[in-house]
Motif scaffolding. Sequence first.
Motif, PDB file in Angstrom:
ATOM      1  N   LEU A 173      22.186 -14.179  13.113  1.00  0.00           N
ATOM      2  CA  LEU A 173      21.833 -14.191  14.525  1.00  0.00           C
ATOM      3  C   LEU A 173      20.828 -13.075  14.814  1.00  0.00           C
ATOM      4  CD1 LEU A 173      22.702 -15.676  17.149  1.00  0.00           C
ATOM      5  CD2 LEU A 173      24.344 -13.828  17.515  1.00  0.00           C
ATOM      6  N   PRO A 174      19.734 -13.364  15.526  1.00  0.00           N
ATOM      7  CA  PRO A 174      18.789 -12.296  15.872  1.00  0.00           C
ATOM      8  C   PRO A 174      19.495 -11.169  16.614  1.00  0.00           C
ATOM      9  CG  PRO A 174      17.855 -14.442  16.385  1.00  0.00           C
ATOM     10  CD  PRO A 174      19.292 -14.683  16.017  1.00  0.00           C
ATOM     11  N   VAL A 175      19.104  -9.941  16.327  1.00  0.00           N
ATOM     12  CA  VAL A 175      19.813  -8.794  16.900  1.00  0.00           C
ATOM     13  C   VAL A 175      19.724  -8.781  18.421  1.00  0.00           C
ATOM     14  CG1 VAL A 175      17.829  -7.233  16.691  1.00  0.00           C
ATOM     15  CG2 VAL A 175      20.149  -6.298  16.690  1.00  0.00           C
ATOM     16  N   GLU A 176      18.589  -9.239  18.972  1.00  0.00           N
ATOM     17  CA  GLU A 176      18.455  -9.292  20.432  1.00  0.00           C
ATOM     18  C   GLU A 176      19.485 -10.241  21.045  1.00  0.00           C
ATOM     19  OE1 GLU A 176      14.311  -8.536  18.711  1.00  0.00           O
ATOM     20  OE2 GLU A 176      16.051  -9.786  18.257  1.00  0.00           O
ATOM     21  N   THR A 177      19.681 -11.395  20.398  1.00  0.00           N
ATOM     22  CA  THR A 177      20.649 -12.378  20.885  1.00  0.00           C
ATOM     23  C   THR A 177      22.067 -11.847  20.748  1.00  0.00           C
ATOM     24  OG1 THR A 177      19.144 -14.151  20.209  1.00  0.00           O
ATOM     25  CG2 THR A 177      21.440 -14.756  20.633  1.00  0.00           C
TER      26      THR A 177
END
Length: 293
Positions: A173-177
């Motif tokens: 999962l992208p860290v921003e998400t």
Amino acid sequence: MLLFVALAAVWGSAFVAIKAGLAYIPPVLFAALRYDVAGVLMLGYAAVAVEQWRPRTGGEWRQVLVGAVLLIAAYHAFLFVGEQRVTSATAAVVVSLSPVLTTGFARLLLPDQSLSAVGAVGLALGFVGVVIVARPEPGALLSTDVVAVGLVFAAAASFALGSVLSERIAASLPVETMEAWSMIGGAAIMHAVSFLLPGESLADVAWTGEALLALGYLSVVASALGFLAYFELLGRLGAIEINLVSYVAPAFAAIVGWALLGEVIDAGTVAGFLAIVAGFALVKRRAIGAELS
């Protein structure tokens, strides 16, 4: 370099904003409201900046759950409650132990990690630093001030454990998400906890200008914009150098706390901070050496 200093200044002064806002807003509710706003802002950013704006697999949702429970809810609930009785600088110093604790948890929970004798000394030195900051007297181990330092230590430990458990989960999962959904989930958990605690309702909030300023600063500047700066620096500097933010932030917490709240930092807090920094240097000596070579 300028962005690094700006992030350290923002995150250091965030401890002062917490201290100021606690005069008007109950602690757990205060932390929840902070991430109501920050979570929505971060989710909006994730929806624009990355391809995957929400978790999809079971592993990704487990990663969000760990982030919501430990990185957001437990960390901030313990920190906000503890900071009612300690100075901004003291809270920042104890929280700076988190990178050392992260290494300790990694050695215990990640199979490819091991802790050398020197690393164990560094970990122990970090704990000694917290004891120096707390300075418990034998007959007053449960005094309010000592318990408050213990709560801030629990915050640092929660963050460190959450970081390691997130790494153990096989998810991309992208860290921003992950941060966005963790903030939203963590805020929901803190609202539930706040609901169960006495003196933790919206009716107990004094909506003064200072309270709104503290909440806005923490939500928008320290959380939303602060994490965006962190993501940018993480890509440029790597995990080792970005950890140094934790050791610059207490200086800003001390300066801003003195200037705005009249807080005084004592010799014990400085000595404890130096012990924690020394512990970090021992635990991360190989990685630091590789960065410098």
